[in-house]
Design an enzyme around this catalytic site. Structure first.
Site, PDB file in Angstrom:
ATOM      1  N   HIS A   1      62.841 -42.908   9.355  1.00 54.36           N
ATOM      2  CA  HIS A   1      63.557 -44.060   8.962  1.00 54.36           C
ATOM      3  C   HIS A   1      62.900 -45.378   9.515  1.00 54.36           C
ATOM      4  O   HIS A   1      62.660 -46.345   8.829  1.00 54.36           O
ATOM      5  CB  HIS A   1      64.796 -44.205   9.449  1.00 54.36           C
ATOM      6  CG  HIS A   1      65.788 -43.054   8.923  1.00 54.36           C
ATOM      7  ND1 HIS A   1      66.304 -42.059   9.862  1.00 54.36           N
ATOM      8  CD2 HIS A   1      66.368 -42.679   7.687  1.00 54.36           C
ATOM      9  CE1 HIS A   1      66.971 -41.304   9.120  1.00 54.36           C
ATOM     10  NE2 HIS A   1      67.209 -41.489   7.970  1.00 54.36           N
TER      11      HIS A   1
ATOM     12  N   GLU B   1      62.636 -41.849  13.961  1.00 62.76           N
ATOM     13  CA  GLU B   1      61.277 -42.314  13.717  1.00 62.76           C
ATOM     14  C   GLU B   1      60.765 -42.365  12.100  1.00 62.76           C
ATOM     15  O   GLU B   1      60.210 -43.204  11.796  1.00 62.76           O
ATOM     16  CB  GLU B   1      59.965 -41.634  14.230  1.00 62.76           C
ATOM     17  CG  GLU B   1      60.134 -42.339  15.821  1.00 62.76           C
ATOM     18  CD  GLU B   1      59.437 -43.624  15.825  1.00 62.76           C
ATOM     19  OE1 GLU B   1      58.805 -44.148  15.081  1.00 62.76           O
ATOM     20  OE2 GLU B   1      59.992 -44.327  16.782  1.00 62.76           O
TER      21      GLU B   1
ATOM     22  N   SER C   1      67.396 -36.135  10.296  1.00 60.09           N
ATOM     23  CA  SER C   1      68.786 -36.301  11.053  1.00 60.09           C
ATOM     24  C   SER C   1      69.358 -35.120  11.490  1.00 60.09           C
ATOM     25  O   SER C   1      69.970 -35.001  12.384  1.00 60.09           O
ATOM     26  CB  SER C   1      69.776 -37.187  10.068  1.00 60.09           C
ATOM     27  OG  SER C   1      69.178 -38.395   9.733  1.00 60.09           O
TER      28      SER C   1
ATOM     29  N   ASP D   1      61.971 -36.370   1.406  1.00 57.55           N
ATOM     30  CA  ASP D   1      62.650 -35.816   0.399  1.00 57.55           C
ATOM     31  C   ASP D   1      62.034 -36.037  -1.057  1.00 57.55           C
ATOM     32  O   ASP D   1      62.342 -36.931  -1.775  1.00 57.55           O
ATOM     33  CB  ASP D   1      63.954 -36.749   0.354  1.00 57.55           C
ATOM     34  CG  ASP D   1      64.836 -36.377   1.647  1.00 57.55           C
ATOM     35  OD1 ASP D   1      65.299 -35.321   1.858  1.00 57.55           O
ATOM     36  OD2 ASP D   1      64.915 -37.301   2.456  1.00 57.55           O
TER      37      ASP D   1
HETATM   38  O1  PAF Z   1      67.930 -39.931   1.785  1.00 58.17           O
HETATM   39  C1  PAF Z   1      69.236 -40.081   2.044  1.00 58.17           C
HETATM   40  O2  PAF Z   1      69.401 -40.418   3.358  1.00 58.17           O
HETATM   41  C2  PAF Z   1      70.142 -40.515   1.075  1.00 58.17           C
HETATM   42  O3  PAF Z   1      70.014 -39.494   0.152  1.00 58.17           O
HETATM   43  C3  PAF Z   1      70.238 -41.861   0.511  1.00 58.17           C
HETATM   44  C4  PAF Z   1      68.911 -42.121  -0.156  1.00 58.17           C
HETATM   45  C5  PAF Z   1      70.396 -42.963   1.658  1.00 58.17           C
HETATM   46  C6  PAF Z   1      71.451 -42.017  -0.306  1.00 58.17           C
HETATM   47  O4  PAF Z   1      72.542 -41.675   0.356  1.00 58.17           O
END
Ligand code: PAF
Length: 282
Positions: free
Chosen positions: A37, A35, A188, A152
């Protein structure tokens, strides 16, 4: 949704879209979509004309080969979710498309102190890898807007810096962290936790809330030390950091100042899974 696997093919499609003045939104991912993403994708769908999503497990950002090998891959389910969200374009490249000269022939980015603190300290080389892949993807997709998750936090700051140093004219849009109903930040990596471990992992969210609620009344040293102790008592095997930092620079802060925006950040192992989370405090 159109699926592209090569740089050449997606580039020609992007060229056509640019000619038609379409505003392109980009959501880079490593797959194992959840969710969190999907909330980035929904933002992109709202704010742009065409949403491009990439799924690429980037080998250069894993400082631990075991972590890379164990990274969940759920591409069929991912494609189904992306279709449901009406993503316009999926870019699903092989390593050779992203790193045509191999993964060792890569650029170095001057990220300054951001690279050596918090995540950077515990995952040496990680942010160089993130910059290598994101820079390459931005060159290919040429988006007007790039959507990334606040989960992040430091990565968002690194990407902001990347856009500055490479003078890339893409707007970075940071989307708030998606959480389970009980507060656990979606990740994930949660797929690798048992139900019991997931419940214990809530201690991270509780610690962040405790810090937020006591930021004015308790010393930062006590808050961070007690936070780390609490996590260890709640079944975490190792705590990389419990930190309070300036929300704009990520520099460590020792005392409360009402004029300064703060963020609390945590990284800890719910064996064998390393989890991170953060919360802005004021
Ligand atoms: O946050 C992520 O999933 C990864 O660090 C990204 C930004 C896709 C780069 O691989």
């Amino acid at each position: 949704m159109i699926l592209y696997k090569t740089v050449q093919d997606i580039r020609s499609q992007i060229k056509t879209l640019k000619e038609k003045n379409q505003k392109i939104g980009f959501v880079p991912t490593m797959g194992a979509l959840h969710e969190g993403h999907l909330s980035l994708i929904r933002q992109s769908k709202q704010q742009t004309d065409v949403t491009v999503c990439s799924v690429f497990v980037n080998p250069t950002q894993f400082n631990d080969i075991k972590d890379f090998e164990k990274y969940p891959v759920t591409i069929e389910k991912d494609i189904m979710l992306l279709e449901q969200e009406k993503v316009d374009i999926l870019f699903l490249p092989a390593v050779i498309e992203i790193y045509p000269n191999g993964v060792n022939e890569v650029k170095h980015y001057e990220l300054g102190y951001l690279e050596n603190i918090l995540e950077g300290k515990y995952r040496p080389g990680h942010f160089q890898g993130v910059c290598q892949v994101v820079h390459r993807l931005l060159e290919i997709v040429q988006p007007d807007a790039l959507f990334m998750g606040q989960k992040d936090y430091q990565q968002c700051m690194v990407i902001k810096k990347l856009l500055e140093i490479e003078q890339i004219n893409t707007e970075l849009i940071i989307v708030p962290t998606k959480r389970e109903a009980d507060g656990l930040a979606l990740s994930s990596r949660n797929m690798r936790l048992s139900d019991g471990a997931k419940e214990e992992a809530l201690a991270i969210y509780k610690t962040l809330n405790h810090i937020k609620n006591n930021i004015q009344s308790t010393s930062f040293e006590e808050l961070t030390q007690n936070g780390a102790d609490f996590l260890l008592n709640e079944g975490f095997s190792k705590v990389d950091y419990v930190a309070i930092a300036d929300a704009n620079t990520l520099e460590p802060v020792e005392k409360y100042d009402p004029g300064q925006k703060l963020v609390a950040l945590i990284a800890a192992f719910k064996d064998p899974v390393r989890l991170i989370d953060n919360m802005t405090l004021n």
